[in-house]
Structure formats: C-alpha cells, structure tokens
Design an enzyme around this catalytic site. Structure first.
Site, PDB file in Angstrom:
ATOM      1  N   HIS A 124     -33.504 -25.742  -4.220  1.00  0.00           N
ATOM      2  CA  HIS A 124     -33.617 -24.332  -3.840  1.00  0.00           C
ATOM      3  C   HIS A 124     -32.437 -23.919  -2.976  1.00  0.00           C
ATOM      4  O   HIS A 124     -31.894 -22.826  -3.112  1.00  0.00           O
ATOM      5  CB  HIS A 124     -34.939 -24.097  -3.114  1.00  0.00           C
ATOM      6  CG  HIS A 124     -35.325 -22.655  -3.022  1.00  0.00           C
ATOM      7  ND1 HIS A 124     -35.210 -21.925  -1.863  1.00  0.00           N
ATOM      8  CD2 HIS A 124     -35.815 -21.792  -3.950  1.00  0.00           C
ATOM      9  CE1 HIS A 124     -35.628 -20.686  -2.083  1.00  0.00           C
ATOM     10  NE2 HIS A 124     -35.991 -20.573  -3.343  1.00  0.00           N
ATOM     11  N   HIS A 275     -43.850 -11.978  -1.806  1.00  0.00           N
ATOM     12  CA  HIS A 275     -42.992 -13.165  -1.750  1.00  0.00           C
ATOM     13  C   HIS A 275     -42.168 -13.215  -0.468  1.00  0.00           C
ATOM     14  O   HIS A 275     -42.300 -14.132   0.349  1.00  0.00           O
ATOM     15  CB  HIS A 275     -42.080 -13.223  -2.971  1.00  0.00           C
ATOM     16  CG  HIS A 275     -41.031 -14.285  -2.874  1.00  0.00           C
ATOM     17  ND1 HIS A 275     -39.724 -14.006  -2.518  1.00  0.00           N
ATOM     18  CD2 HIS A 275     -41.086 -15.626  -3.053  1.00  0.00           C
ATOM     19  CE1 HIS A 275     -39.028 -15.126  -2.496  1.00  0.00           C
ATOM     20  NE2 HIS A 275     -39.836 -16.131  -2.817  1.00  0.00           N
ATOM     21  N   PHE A 296     -34.057 -18.702   2.811  1.00  0.00           N
ATOM     22  CA  PHE A 296     -34.097 -19.319   1.490  1.00  0.00           C
ATOM     23  C   PHE A 296     -33.519 -20.729   1.491  1.00  0.00           C
ATOM     24  O   PHE A 296     -34.018 -21.623   0.796  1.00  0.00           O
ATOM     25  CB  PHE A 296     -33.349 -18.452   0.478  1.00  0.00           C
ATOM     26  CG  PHE A 296     -34.023 -17.141   0.181  1.00  0.00           C
ATOM     27  CD1 PHE A 296     -35.392 -17.075   0.023  1.00  0.00           C
ATOM     28  CD2 PHE A 296     -33.286 -15.977   0.060  1.00  0.00           C
ATOM     29  CE1 PHE A 296     -36.017 -15.865  -0.248  1.00  0.00           C
ATOM     30  CE2 PHE A 296     -33.901 -14.766  -0.221  1.00  0.00           C
ATOM     31  CZ  PHE A 296     -35.266 -14.713  -0.368  1.00  0.00           C
ATOM     32  N   HIS A 309     -45.203 -20.683  -4.284  1.00  0.00           N
ATOM     33  CA  HIS A 309     -44.546 -20.309  -5.537  1.00  0.00           C
ATOM     34  C   HIS A 309     -45.414 -20.578  -6.756  1.00  0.00           C
ATOM     35  O   HIS A 309     -45.223 -19.942  -7.804  1.00  0.00           O
ATOM     36  CB  HIS A 309     -43.187 -20.984  -5.649  1.00  0.00           C
ATOM     37  CG  HIS A 309     -42.111 -20.136  -5.048  1.00  0.00           C
ATOM     38  ND1 HIS A 309     -41.533 -19.085  -5.715  1.00  0.00           N
ATOM     39  CD2 HIS A 309     -41.561 -20.138  -3.814  1.00  0.00           C
ATOM     40  CE1 HIS A 309     -40.652 -18.484  -4.939  1.00  0.00           C
ATOM     41  NE2 HIS A 309     -40.645 -19.096  -3.776  1.00  0.00           N
TER      42      HIS A 309
END
Length: 535
Positions: A124, A275, A296, A309
């Site tokens: 990620h 999200h 992130f 997720h």
C-alpha cells in the site's frame, strides 16, 4: 561512492529507461502495439517517495532493479470451496484463534519474503505514494481518487487473504469485514482491541475504542449519543451509496488513463467517506496526520486496515448488485489496467482489473447482513415551498445573498477562492430541460489543497439555516474528505455530487438556479481554494 554503488545506480537508471520504452518487463505488449491507454506499473522504476510532505520513505522491494519473471493471473478452481467473508463483530472464538495464528505466522516471516506482513503493508505504501512510474512513461502511478481505487484494493486483500490461509493450511480461510455501515458493526470489533493478540495495534485513537460509535463522516469528536450517531451514519450511507451514487463515475471515481495527460483527480463517494473519514477516525491523535491509519503510506501496518477495506470491497459488490451490474465499467482501458502481486506460492502474478470484477470467479463471497441505510432517505429541514420563498426573499433584498460569502457567479476568483469561511454560490440549473433519467451533477471544480492536514467540507443545496446541518437533512449533497498524499500529481481535484433525487425532494429540480453552500468543517480548510461550482 563505491564502484559497486555506481554500478547499481547505473543498473537502476537503465531499468527505468527500459521500463519507459518497453512493455511487460522488457517485452513489447499487444496493448502497447495498439496504443492502449490502460495503466500499469513499471516495476523497475521504484524510487523513494513522500509519505508525508516532510517525510521521504524508501520501501522498494529487494531486487526491484532487475525484471522478474511473472505469470498471468488464473482464476482459482471453481470446484474449490467458496471463501465466505463474515462481519468481524459476528465471528466466533475458533475463527479468531485461526486468524490470529495465521497473522502471527505472517508477522514472523522475514522481510525478504513477499508474504511477510511488513511486505504486505509496504504494498500500500508503494502504490499510494507514487513510488512507481507507469509502464512506458515517467508519469507516477496513483491508485487513489480514480477508478482504480476499488479494483486495486480488491487485488491487494485477495492475495493477502489467500496467503494467510496458506500459512495455516486452510483453503477456506476468509478475511472478516468490519461492517461499520450497520448499527451492530459501528464500533471497532473486539478482536482488534485484545492486547494479547496479533490484531492489537497501539497507533489508534484510544478515545475511539469500544464502546465509542464510529463516525462515518468524521470531522472531530462530538457529544452525540450512540443512537444519534447511528442515525446520522445511516443517513450518510444512504447518500453515499444510493442517492449520490446513481452514475458510475460518482461511485467509482474519475476516468484514469495512461500517461501524464491521462491523469485525473476525482474520487468517488465511498472513497471520500466513509473510507477517508474512518482512516482518520481510527488513527492516533498523538501522531502527525493521525498516523498510522490516518496516512496512506502507513495505514496498512494496522491489521484493522484489511477489515476496513474488506467492507469497502463488499460495498462495491452491494452497489453493483443494486444496479444489476448495468453501471459496471466497460472501457477496455480500465479492464486491461494491471498490477503485480505475489501469491501464496511465491509467484509474481500479473492481474488485470478485468480479472477481479466477479468475486465468485475469484472464489469468495460475503455473508449478507441487513442494510437499514437503504430506507434512510432524508427529509428537508424546512418545507420546500417555505424554503424557496425564504431564499427568494433573501435574494431580492440582496443583503445576505450577495457578499463575499454569497456570490452569484459560479466561477470564483482566477486564483481560486479560499474556503476560510462558508461559501454560497448561485448556480444555474442547466439540467432542468434534459431527460429526467439523466443524473444531475454538481461539480465543485479546481479544488487545491495545501498543507498536510486532513481536510473536510460539506456541500448543501438551498440551505436556509446553518444550525440545521446534517446528513439527516435532504439539503446535504455530499462531502469532500481529503487525506493529503496518495501519490497524486499536481492536478486540482474535482468533486462531483449526484443530486437528482435531492432536487426532486427539495422541489427545486425545475428551478432556473439553486444555491450551493460549501461549509468548511476542519480548520485546515483555510488552506483550500476552490475554482468554482457548476452543474
């Protein structure tokens, strides 16, 4: 610099040049011959990237400078058992023990093993900070704020799930999903708060641990009762999943094509919130940017990332099913976009977006839960006729309606208007004479965010009373919830909000113009400028 270091540097540069000029790891692809605009990474182009504006991170995998052999994705055997993902709040002790064992083994694997938890988390980080350039280009690759958001994360947790199952020899193992969209799941699941388990993580906001109800539209902490917070969450979900998501781009995100000229910056409803909002809500208030989940580059280090997720992935399926797959993207450039992941057998696999559209073919499904937000269509805060009369009176007086915070031109200052206070814009309703079936869309365009803090503002239509603001009211059109970073380029952001049902409920669908209010909800909005508002 030593001779060895120079040789390595030369090899890396040549690898980047090779990746720009050739297709898949040095082979000119059929896609390249026909000039496709599908997106994919040049895996030899990995380089340090910014996790935050003040933090350069280097998490390139070992040996990335040289092309590696890979296989194309194949669907699992259709005769193999279907993996069923269950809501995390409903799993039993046997399942928790099994998952805990699998995750503990994964965390014990050395970093050079791509199945290790550290390498899984780095995936990620790599793809969300722009650490890879695109194939055949020096343009950075981005997985957020575009139509690649859903499929890339589906790929990531698909392989993550299968690796976990293989580590304990269980081909039926499935990840849990954090069902934060239903009342029973609106707290962090207990399994993630057990400090003796592998799910436990310290970099979370301790004030948001159970029994605190999650805020799906998070700005800052409130004193709402659990019942009130649940009601707001359900109304918010209705907007993000139903009334605000009746057009493909509104839900999936903007159309992203290869090359610098193909980049777009326009997230869909669910990516914005819940999200982004929940990433921020979970992260620690003691860390910059509410890391780890609040940024992130660090988010996937928290085991709850994968349950979060999984629910995002489930909601993609719910949305597809609600529209009977009629809104699925058919563009071959989307279907042919691809990424690389290691599977449970340590094989590097090239997987295309078109490979991951059907979860049954992928060998997994979701246990169904009741979705009360489907019936949470909000009502106007004022009777529509009275509201329209009040708006017309204000406009005639021109006292409040034409000022720095109330403007009649949909295009704002040439340098953009700072959102340091609420801004109301009169917008012509160009859609009123078009086909009824065509979704009406408000576009807040040219959004530029400076600084590194979480940014959020809400959008309302024909708002009368700024003390009556909530997703529970029909005037609420949507939200802009932004986590800086994500590997995006310099392009300004466009926020698109579907409002056909909203305008019908406000009895404003045939009005010549409407008033759109941008309501900043975080102090960081002072670092935001907006180019204009249109329909």
């Amino acid at each position: 610099m030593s001779h060895c270091s120079c040789r390595d540097l030369t090899k890396m540069i040549l690898g980047k040049l090779e990746g720009w000029s050739l297709g898949k790891y040095g082979v000119i692809t059929e896609e390249g011959k026909r000039g496709t605009k599908s997106v994919g990474p040049n895996m030899t182009s990995c380089h340090p990237s910014y996790g935050r504006k003040d933090l350069l991170v280097d998490c390139c995998p070992p040996g990335f400078q040289s092309p590696l052999p890979f296989v194309d994705f194949q669907f699992p055997d259709p005769q193999s058992p279907l993996r069923i993902r269950r809501p995390a709040h409903a799993v039993d002790v046997d399942y928790i023990a099994k998952y805990d064992k699998a995750l503990s083994i994964m965390k014990s694997l050395p970093h050079h093993d791509p199945r290790s938890f550290s390498r899984q988390a780095n995936l990620h980080r790599l793809f969300c900070t722009g650490a890879y350039d695109q194939q055949n280009s020096n343009a950075p690759l981005s997985i957020h704020r575009t139509w690649l958001f859903f499929p890339w994360h589906r790929m990531m947790i698909y392989f993550h799930e299968r690796i976990l199952g293989s580590l304990i020899g269980d081909e039926t193992f499935a990840l849990p999903y954090w069902a934060w969209d239903i009342p029973q799941g609106m707290v962090i699941p207990d399994m993630y708060t057990n400090n003796s388990s592998s799910f436990y993580y310290t970099m979370r906001d301790v004030s948001h641990l159970p029994p605190q109800t999650a805020d799906l539209n998070y700005v800052s902490d409130t004193n709402l009762s659990p019942e009130d917070q649940i009601d707001i969450n359900l109304a918010f979900m209705y907007n993000q999943m139903v009334s605000g998501a009746r057009k493909t781009e509104l839900f999936m995100g903007c159309t992203y094509k290869a090359g610098k000229e193909g980049y777009c910056n326009g997230p869909g409803t669910i990516e914005l919130a819940p999200h982004n909002a929940l990433h921020t809500w979970i992260g620690s208030s003691l860390n910059p940017g509410r890391e780890d989940m609040g940024k992130f580059y660090s988010a996937a280090k928290d085991p709850i990332f994968y349950a979060h997720h999984a629910n995002i992935d489930r909601l993609w399926e719910v949305w597809r099913e609600a529209h009977k797959q009629q809104l699925d993207i058919k563009d071959p450039d989307w279907l042919d976009s691809f990424f690389y992941f290691y599977d449970e057998n340590l094989r590097l696999v090239r997987v295309k977006v078109g490979d991951v559209v059907d979860t049954i073919k992928l060998g997994y499904s979701y246990e169904q839960v009741h979705r009360p937000w489907l019936n949470m269509r909000p009502k106007p805060s004022y009777p529509p006729k009275l509201a329209r009369q009040m708006l017309k009176t204000k406009e005639k007086n021109k006292l409040e309606m034409l000022s720095r915070t109330h403007v009649s031109s949909p295009e704002l200052d040439t340098q953009g208007r700072a959102l340091d206070a609420s801004l109301t814009v009169k917008v012509r309703n160009h859609w009123r004479k078009k086909e009824k079936e065509e979704e009406k869309v408000i576009v807040v365009h040219g959004i530029e965010v400076k600084g590194d803090a979480y940014v959020k503002f809400d959008v309302y239509v024909n708002l009368i009373d700024q003390f009556k603001i909530s997703p529970k009211f029909r005037e609420f059109a949507g939200t802009f919830a932004h986590i800086p970073g994500g590997g995006a380029g310099k392009k300004k952001i466009d926020l698109k909000l579907g409002v056909s049902e909203l305008l019908e409920d406000l009895e404003a669908d045939q009005d010549e113009s409407i008033w759109v209010t941008l309501l900043p909800t975080t102090p960081s909005c002072s670092n935001v400028t907006v180019g204009g508002v249109r329909m």
